[in-house]
Design an enzyme around this catalytic site. Structure first.
Site, PDB file in Angstrom:
ATOM      1  N   LYS A  10       0.459  -1.277  -0.073  1.00  0.00           N
ATOM      2  CA  LYS A  10      -0.236  -0.392  -0.007  1.00  0.00           C
ATOM      3  C   LYS A  10       0.898   1.022   0.266  1.00  0.00           C
ATOM      4  O   LYS A  10       2.572   1.405   0.291  1.00  0.00           O
ATOM      5  CB  LYS A  10      -0.865   0.021   1.218  1.00  0.00           C
ATOM      6  N   TYR A  50     -12.035  -2.487  -4.128  1.00  0.00           N
ATOM      7  CA  TYR A  50     -12.639  -2.666  -2.948  1.00  0.00           C
ATOM      8  C   TYR A  50     -13.724  -2.983  -3.178  1.00  0.00           C
ATOM      9  O   TYR A  50     -14.640  -1.216  -3.283  1.00  0.00           O
ATOM     10  CB  TYR A  50     -12.832  -1.540  -1.939  1.00  0.00           C
ATOM     11  N   ASN A 127      -2.173  -0.791   7.373  1.00  0.00           N
ATOM     12  CA  ASN A 127      -0.164  -1.591   8.176  1.00  0.00           C
ATOM     13  C   ASN A 127      -0.416  -2.544   6.437  1.00  0.00           C
ATOM     14  O   ASN A 127      -0.092  -4.048   6.640  1.00  0.00           O
ATOM     15  CB  ASN A 127      -2.436  -3.283   8.162  1.00  0.00           C
ATOM     16  N   HIS A 130      -1.802  -5.978   1.342  1.00  0.00           N
ATOM     17  CA  HIS A 130      -3.186  -6.364   1.073  1.00  0.00           C
ATOM     18  C   HIS A 130      -3.067  -6.983   0.555  1.00  0.00           C
ATOM     19  O   HIS A 130      -1.718  -7.575  -0.212  1.00  0.00           O
ATOM     20  CB  HIS A 130      -3.765  -5.462   0.546  1.00  0.00           C
ATOM     21  N   GLU A 141      -8.846 -10.388  -8.481  1.00  0.00           N
ATOM     22  CA  GLU A 141      -8.120  -8.984  -8.152  1.00  0.00           C
ATOM     23  C   GLU A 141      -6.974  -9.964  -9.455  1.00  0.00           C
ATOM     24  O   GLU A 141      -6.084  -8.384 -10.176  1.00  0.00           O
ATOM     25  CB  GLU A 141      -7.337  -9.369  -7.151  1.00  0.00           C
TER      26      GLU A 141
END
Ligand code: GDP
Ligand code: MG
Length: 162
Positions: A10, A50, A127, A130, A141
């Site tokens: 990310k 998402y 975090n 992904h 994905e």
């Protein structure tokens, strides 16, 4: 048993110069990089990653935060291949909340914040990474982030030791 799964480093993982360290963890475990690139996506694209499903699980607010967050800067998209790669990658990544993710996992070692902290700040919990959650997500994905020509089948030293 051989599977492919998608990992995204990310924006904060890229900005914190963690790319090399993160890739090492997957290579060390013998997972094979079959696709990799740096991409800066827009909101339309982010919505395809998402999907509505996240709003159903985590709420509309978290989805909106994620959509704005993932377009803040470039991400590194990686397709990894290996035996039970989806589950194995999730194990190396650790649980969603860094506060609860054990040491030795990426989220446990490189972050520490809680859901409560992120919620209070109105941001998605940072975090770092992904990883696809199941077979259905992984298929969707990988197809979203890579075209056929960007994915490679080849042998590595690991193939001789599995
Ligand atoms: P993951 O598969 O472990 O990444 O978790 P999810 O797919 O359930 O959620 C996607 C992302 O939304 C997570 O990686 C977090 O960045 C963020 N997130 C999930 N739940 C929460 C929450 O309760 N609060 C906040 N602030 N962010 C969340
Ligand atoms: Mg998820």
């Amino acid at each position: 048993m051989q599977e492919r799964t998608l990992v995204l480093i990310k924006p904060e993982g890229v900005q914190r110069h963690l790319v090399g360290k993160i890739i090492s963890r997957f290579e060390d475990a013998g997972l094979k990089i079959v696709g990799m690139k740096q991409v800066w996506v827009d909101k339309e694209f982010a919505k395809k990653h998402y999907t509505e499903d996240i709003a159903e699980r985590r709420g509309e607010k978290v989805r909106e935060q994620l959509l704005n967050y993932i377009i803040e800067g470039p991400v590194i998209a990686i397709a990894l291949e290996g035996v039970n790669a989806i589950e194995n990658v999730r194990k190396i990544v650790g649980g969603t909340e860094p506060k609860s993710a054990p040491p030795g996992t990426i989220r446990g070692d490189f972050a520490h914040v809680s859901f409560a902290y992120a919620d209070a700040k109105n941001i998605p919990v940072k975090n770092i990474i992904h990883a696809s959650s199941d077979e259905k997500d992984a298929k969707h994905e990988i197809k979203l982030w890579f075209n056929e020509k960007e994915l490679h089948s080849y042998k590595t030293i690991q193939d001789f030791f599995m």
